[in-house]
Write a protein that holds these residues in place. Structure first.
Motif, PDB file in Angstrom:
ATOM      1  N   HIS A  60      88.701  -0.554  53.406  1.00 58.77           N
ATOM      2  CA  HIS A  60      88.393  -0.278  52.003  1.00 58.77           C
ATOM      3  C   HIS A  60      88.664   1.199  51.732  1.00 58.77           C
ATOM      4  CE1 HIS A  60      84.671   0.740  54.093  1.00 58.77           C
ATOM      5  NE2 HIS A  60      84.162   1.305  53.028  1.00 58.77           N
ATOM      6  N   ASP A  64      85.299   7.806  53.897  1.00 53.53           N
ATOM      7  CA  ASP A  64      85.035   7.883  55.344  1.00 53.53           C
ATOM      8  C   ASP A  64      85.840   6.858  56.137  1.00 53.53           C
ATOM      9  OD1 ASP A  64      83.321   6.013  54.067  1.00 53.53           O
ATOM     10  OD2 ASP A  64      81.856   6.096  55.684  1.00 53.53           O
ATOM     11  N   HIS A  65      86.627   6.050  55.436  1.00 52.32           N
ATOM     12  CA  HIS A  65      87.477   5.058  56.109  1.00 52.32           C
ATOM     13  C   HIS A  65      88.965   5.320  55.888  1.00 52.32           C
ATOM     14  CE1 HIS A  65      84.091   2.281  57.089  1.00 52.32           C
ATOM     15  NE2 HIS A  65      83.546   3.031  56.144  1.00 52.32           N
ATOM     16  N   ASP A 170      82.552  -2.138  55.915  1.00 53.45           N
ATOM     17  CA  ASP A 170      81.234  -1.915  55.317  1.00 53.45           C
ATOM     18  C   ASP A 170      80.884  -3.169  54.535  1.00 53.45           C
ATOM     19  OD1 ASP A 170      81.501   0.601  56.339  1.00 53.45           O
ATOM     20  OD2 ASP A 170      81.154   1.657  54.448  1.00 53.45           O
ATOM     21  N   HIS A 228      79.681   2.639  62.656  1.00 53.05           N
ATOM     22  CA  HIS A 228      79.371   3.153  61.317  1.00 53.05           C
ATOM     23  C   HIS A 228      77.923   3.665  61.288  1.00 53.05           C
ATOM     24  CE1 HIS A 228      79.123   3.078  56.814  1.00 53.05           C
ATOM     25  NE2 HIS A 228      80.359   3.481  56.954  1.00 53.05           N
TER      26      HIS A 228
HETATM   27 ZN    ZN Z   1      81.739   3.805  55.340  1.00 51.15          ZN
END
Ligand code: ZN
Length: 262
Positions: A60, A64-65, A170, A228
């Motif tokens: 996504h 942070d990804h 997530d 995560h």
């Molecule tokens: Zn994340």
């Protein structure tokens, strides 16, 4: 050789312990990068892999990804002999969003990086229907599932020869992540919180470590990697909380962790 390598596992922001999300899947000469959060390009270059990835899959578009796709593009393009464009998959509703990055990270005066993302990557939609199978290499396929998160998010199921590795992305508890993880040999699952208010979990679309363990048990996975992690608590406490709910081996993600698959 089939293996999973955790390049980074931190939620939200990188720190001295780990970059944000990024994982390598390697199977018989095919190398796939799953997520490319802040700090991941340094991990790739440290391993000499920045030009040897065959495909990138972003679960996504939360930063942070994926923020390191920009330096990854520049790393691949600013070299005397740039490697060929490689496929980069994002959830089907996010292709246009990612394309807009090129509007503001471009360097118009340097043709090599005039449109860096679309030059370095062949951006393709990842259909999240739990049925469409994408071939990424010899014996390597990917199926996307609809995760439950604040933005379009894909749980991933990879077939690597006769083995299966799944990633939650997530997500909150939902049929999509259960479908992706069903009977997987290795399941990398988010465990963002140790404890959390149920309403907050539902709002954001995340899991506690205990829910992660329950999810792994329900899906029937053989091995669980909790990832995560926010860093407010010791990583081992997340593994212990997940293990209390899951009758399977549980490992807390760590930067550089290598998990042989089969
Ligand atoms: Zn994340």
């Amino acid at each position: 050789m089939t293996r999973l390598t955790v390049l980074g596992f931190r939620a939200g922001r990188p720190d001295a312990v780990s970059p944000c999300s990024g994982y390598l899947l390697e199977h018989d000469g095919t190398t796939v990068l799953v997520d490319c959060g802040p700090g991941i390009v340094g991990q790739l270059t440290a391993r000499g892999l920045e030009h040897r990835i065959d495909a990138v899959v972003l679960t996504h578009l939360h930063q942070d990804h994926m923020f390191d796709v920009v330096p990854l593009a520049f790393t691949r393009l600013l070299t005397p002999t740039p490697p060929p464009r490689i496929p980069l998959y994002v959830p089907e509703d996010s292709v246009a969003t990612l394309a807009r990055l090129d509007d503001w990270v471009a360097v118009p005066t340097d043709p090599a990086v005039g449109r860096p993302l679309s030059t370095a990557f062949d951006v393709r939609p990842l259909v999240r229907d739990g049925a469409t199978v994408v071939r990424l290499g010899d014996g390597v396929t990917l199926t996307g599932f609809r995760a439950k998160h604040a933005v379009p998010s894909a749980s991933l199921r990879f077939a690597l020869g006769d083995r299966t590795v799944a990633f939650s992305s997530d997500t909150g508890w939902c049929d999509g992540v259960l479908g992706a993880a069903r009977d997987a040999d290795v399941f990398v699952c988010e465990a963002t919180y140790l404890t959390a208010d149920p309403a907050m979990l539902a709002d954001h679309g995340h899991l506690t470590a205990e829910l992660t363990g329950s999810l792994a048990r329900t899906a029937g996975v053989d091995r669980l990697v909790v990832s995560h992690l926010l860093g407010y608590d010791d990583e081992k406490s997340f593994a212990a909380a997940a293990e209390s709910a899951a009758p399977v081996p549980v490992t807390a993600a760590s930067a550089g962790l290598v998990v042989p698959v089969g």
